[in-house]
Design a protein around this motif. Structure first.
Motif, short mmCIF file in Angstrom:
data_model
loop_
_atom_site.label_atom_id
_atom_site.label_comp_id
_atom_site.label_asym_id
_atom_site.label_seq_id
_atom_site.Cartn_x
_atom_site.Cartn_y
_atom_site.Cartn_z
N SER A 172 0.82 -1.22 0.00
CA SER A 172 0.00 0.00 0.00
C SER A 172 0.85 1.26 0.00
O SER A 172 0.38 2.33 -0.40
CB SER A 172 -0.91 0.00 1.22
OG SER A 172 -0.17 0.15 2.42
N LEU A 173 2.09 1.13 0.43
CA LEU A 173 3.00 2.28 0.43
C LEU A 173 3.80 2.36 -0.86
O LEU A 173 4.66 3.24 -1.01
CB LEU A 173 3.95 2.19 1.63
CG LEU A 173 3.27 2.26 3.01
CD1 LEU A 173 4.28 1.97 4.12
CD2 LEU A 173 2.63 3.61 3.23
N GLY A 174 3.54 1.43 -1.81
CA GLY A 174 4.19 1.48 -3.11
C GLY A 174 5.48 0.71 -3.22
O GLY A 174 6.18 0.79 -4.24
N VAL A 175 5.84 -0.05 -2.15
CA VAL A 175 7.08 -0.81 -2.18
C VAL A 175 6.92 -2.02 -3.10
O VAL A 175 5.91 -2.74 -3.04
CB VAL A 175 7.49 -1.28 -0.77
CG1 VAL A 175 8.79 -2.08 -0.81
CG2 VAL A 175 7.62 -0.09 0.17
N THR A 176 7.91 -2.25 -3.95
CA THR A 176 7.89 -3.38 -4.88
C THR A 176 9.11 -4.26 -4.65
O THR A 176 9.94 -3.99 -3.80
CB THR A 176 7.87 -2.87 -6.33
OG1 THR A 176 9.09 -2.12 -6.58
CG2 THR A 176 6.67 -1.98 -6.60
N GLY A 177 9.21 -5.31 -5.43
CA GLY A 177 10.38 -6.19 -5.35
C GLY A 177 10.07 -7.56 -4.80
O GLY A 177 10.94 -8.44 -4.79
N GLY A 178 8.82 -7.76 -4.30
CA GLY A 178 8.45 -9.08 -3.81
C GLY A 178 9.30 -9.49 -2.63
O GLY A 178 9.53 -8.72 -1.69
N THR A 198 21.19 -7.59 8.69
CA THR A 198 20.36 -7.53 7.49
C THR A 198 18.92 -7.88 7.84
O THR A 198 18.67 -8.71 8.73
CB THR A 198 20.87 -8.48 6.41
OG1 THR A 198 20.90 -9.81 6.93
CG2 THR A 198 22.26 -8.08 5.94
N VAL A 199 18.00 -7.22 7.17
CA VAL A 199 16.57 -7.46 7.37
C VAL A 199 15.95 -7.72 6.00
O VAL A 199 15.91 -6.84 5.15
CB VAL A 199 15.89 -6.26 8.05
CG1 VAL A 199 14.38 -6.49 8.13
CG2 VAL A 199 16.47 -6.03 9.44
N ALA A 200 15.51 -8.95 5.81
CA ALA A 200 14.86 -9.30 4.55
C ALA A 200 13.36 -9.08 4.66
O ALA A 200 12.78 -9.25 5.74
CB ALA A 200 15.15 -10.76 4.19
N TYR A 201 12.71 -8.66 3.59
CA TYR A 201 11.28 -8.41 3.62
C TYR A 201 10.63 -8.86 2.31
O TYR A 201 11.31 -9.03 1.28
CB TYR A 201 10.99 -6.93 3.87
CG TYR A 201 11.45 -6.01 2.78
CD1 TYR A 201 10.64 -5.75 1.66
CD2 TYR A 201 12.70 -5.38 2.83
CE1 TYR A 201 11.07 -4.92 0.64
CE2 TYR A 201 13.11 -4.54 1.83
CZ TYR A 201 12.31 -4.30 0.74
OH TYR A 201 12.73 -3.48 -0.27
N ASN A 202 9.34 -9.03 2.37
CA ASN A 202 8.54 -9.37 1.19
C ASN A 202 7.51 -8.25 1.01
O ASN A 202 6.60 -8.11 1.82
CB ASN A 202 7.85 -10.72 1.38
CG ASN A 202 7.15 -11.19 0.12
OD1 ASN A 202 6.69 -10.39 -0.70
ND2 ASN A 202 7.03 -12.52 -0.04
N SER A 203 7.67 -7.47 -0.01
CA SER A 203 6.79 -6.31 -0.21
C SER A 203 5.34 -6.71 -0.44
O SER A 203 4.43 -5.91 -0.23
CB SER A 203 7.29 -5.47 -1.39
OG SER A 203 7.23 -6.22 -2.60
N ALA A 204 5.13 -7.95 -0.84
CA ALA A 204 3.76 -8.38 -1.14
C ALA A 204 3.00 -8.78 0.12
O ALA A 204 1.75 -8.72 0.15
CB ALA A 204 3.79 -9.55 -2.12
N THR A 255 16.04 -6.72 -4.83
CA THR A 255 15.13 -6.14 -5.81
C THR A 255 14.16 -5.12 -5.22
O THR A 255 13.36 -4.52 -5.95
CB THR A 255 14.30 -7.26 -6.44
OG1 THR A 255 13.56 -7.95 -5.40
CG2 THR A 255 15.20 -8.26 -7.16
N GLY A 256 14.22 -4.90 -3.89
CA GLY A 256 13.25 -4.01 -3.25
C GLY A 256 13.61 -2.53 -3.37
O GLY A 256 14.73 -2.15 -3.73
N ASP A 257 12.61 -1.69 -3.08
CA ASP A 257 12.81 -0.24 -3.10
C ASP A 257 12.17 0.40 -1.86
O ASP A 257 11.54 1.45 -1.94
CB ASP A 257 12.24 0.37 -4.38
CG ASP A 257 10.79 -0.05 -4.63
OD1 ASP A 257 10.20 -0.72 -3.75
OD2 ASP A 257 10.25 0.30 -5.69
N PHE A 258 12.36 -0.25 -0.73
CA PHE A 258 11.77 0.20 0.53
C PHE A 258 12.21 1.62 0.89
O PHE A 258 11.38 2.48 1.21
CB PHE A 258 12.16 -0.79 1.64
CG PHE A 258 11.63 -0.44 3.00
CD1 PHE A 258 10.40 -0.91 3.42
CD2 PHE A 258 12.35 0.36 3.88
CE1 PHE A 258 9.91 -0.60 4.68
CE2 PHE A 258 11.87 0.68 5.12
CZ PHE A 258 10.64 0.20 5.53
N LEU A 259 13.50 1.89 0.87
CA LEU A 259 14.03 3.18 1.29
C LEU A 259 13.50 4.33 0.43
O LEU A 259 13.10 5.38 0.94
CB LEU A 259 15.56 3.17 1.27
CG LEU A 259 16.25 2.20 2.25
CD1 LEU A 259 17.76 2.29 2.11
CD2 LEU A 259 15.85 2.51 3.69
#
Length: 412
Positions: A172-178, A198-204, A255-259
């Protein structure tokens, strides 16, 4: 000369008068030369108790005056320090308005000016008089402020104009990359020791709460994540900051764009808990009279000081216009509240001066009363010496003439 029965009484009377006159002359001469009625209490027996009482009260009054003088000097030093803080805050307000209205933060070098102002505030809060740190409360032997902690800690904060909740999903915040997003956090403490996590995340599937838990549950990490407004005020934003006063750097791999999507920007974000304050919360008491103490002093964690430190800390760490607006708000609040602090100190000074004036008046009275009991009027005493000397000489003449009396001399 032979004293006869017929002349014994007359001779004894004249001799007694002469001896008393001689003793009085000697006593008056001693008073005139020393200026005192007697060299011991026995000589002023009728006034001894009153003199002792006055001397006791005089000594006690002098101690109270020393207390009030010391307390007033401390309060005046604090008043001067707060006045300097108000001047610094007013100058920084002008610079912030200039930088904000003209978009000239670079031209006025606002970050450098704010950092210098912050150091000045720290030094003022560490005002020291006679080895006593005035804003530290009861822990006056130690500095009130840790200069290393007064600056805003390293902190990454999300977009200032977008509130964030723990339940907000990354999608919902527009983060992509799965599932390919990874945050790399490097934290360094004040001694230069660094840790990397390191902190791994799943944007989905993940939300902000999941990211915060992942950061806060890394035991080796020196970073914490929280939701709060800039400087503790305003809409909740995501904050990722160093634990303590070290530095923090966050990068992103995978592949994420969180920042970028959350607009995470590195800037100082001081907490509203006065972590810089090293003193305690004991208000000092000053004994100014019998059974009367004056409570006085301002602590270094006073809300007015906190807001000034917060505003300067933000301004010293970023040129973001929204952040500078927040900083200006804190500094405005400090400018509004610092006169109240000055007023409190002024009331304390007035209270101390009221007792000081009373003790000074009594000291003058007691000193004069003691002088009246102990000392003599030298010119008047010299006049008495002359009178008694004349009387003594007359006594000697009378005794001499009485010795010449005989029946033969009488018949002649």
């Amino acid at each position: 000369m032979v004293t006869r029965v017929a002349t014994y009484t007359n001779h004894t009377l004249l001799s007694d008068l002469a001896l008393r006159n001689a003793a009085r002359v000697t006593d008056l001469q001693n008073q005139a030369s020393s200026g005192y009625k007697s060299r011991n209490y026995a000589g002023i027996a009728d006034s001894t108790q009153r003199l002792l009482n006055l001397e006791t009260e005089y000594s006690r009054t002098e101690q109270y005056l020393r207390n009030t003088t010391q307390g007033k000097l401390r309060l005046q030093s604090m008043e001067t320090a707060v006045d300097s803080m108000l001047t610094i805050a007013t100058e920084m307000k002008s610079l912030l308005i200039q930088a904000s209205s003209a978009q000239q933060a670079d031209d006025v070098n606002i970050r450098n000016e704010a950092d210098q102002a912050l150091q000045q505030i720290a030094n003022l809060l560490n005002t020291n008089l006679d080895g006593r740190f005035l804003f530290a409360g009861g822990r006056s032997e130690e500095p009130a402020v840790d200069i290393e902690k007064i600056g805003a800690p390293d902190n990454y904060i999300s977009k200032l104009n977008t509130s964030v909740t723990t339940g907000a999903t990354l999608a919902s915040l527009g983060v992509t990359g799965g599932a390919g997003g990874v945050l790399q956090i490097v934290s360094t403490d004040v001694d230069g020791n660094s840790t990397t996590s390191t902190v791994a995340y799943n944007s989905a599937t993940d939300d902000i709460g999941d990211i915060m838990d992942a950061i806060n549950n890394v035991t080796a990490n020196r970073a914490i994540a929280s939701l709060r407004g800039l400087g503790g005020e305003g809409p909740p934003l995501l904050n990722i900051e160093n634990v303590g006063n070290g530095s923090i750097t966050i990068t992103e791999t995978g592949t994420g764009d969180f920042l970028s999507k959350l607009g995470m920007e590195k800037m100082g974000n001081p907490r509203p808990d006065a972590d810089y304050y090293m003193g305690d919360h004991q208000i000092m008491d000053l004994r100014v009279d019998d059974k009367y103490d004056v409570s006085y002093g301002i602590l270094g964690d006073n809300p007015a000081f906190q807001k000034l430190v917060q505003g300067l800390g933000i301004a010293a760490s970023t040129e973001n216009q929204d952040a500078l607006t927040v900083a200006l708000g804190f500094i405005n609040d400090a400018i509004n509240e610092l006169p109240n602090v000055q007023g409190q100190i002024g009331l304390d000074i007035a209270n101390v001066e009221r007792f000081e004036e009373r003790h000074q008046d009594f000291k003058v009275f007691a000193a004069q009363a003691i002088t009246d009991i102990e000392t003599v009027d030298v010119p008047l005493t010299l006049a008495e010496v002359s009178q008694y000397t004349t009387a003594l000489q007359a006594s000697f003449i009378s005794i001499s003439r009485a010795a010449d009396l005989s029946l033969a001399n009488y018949l002649r």
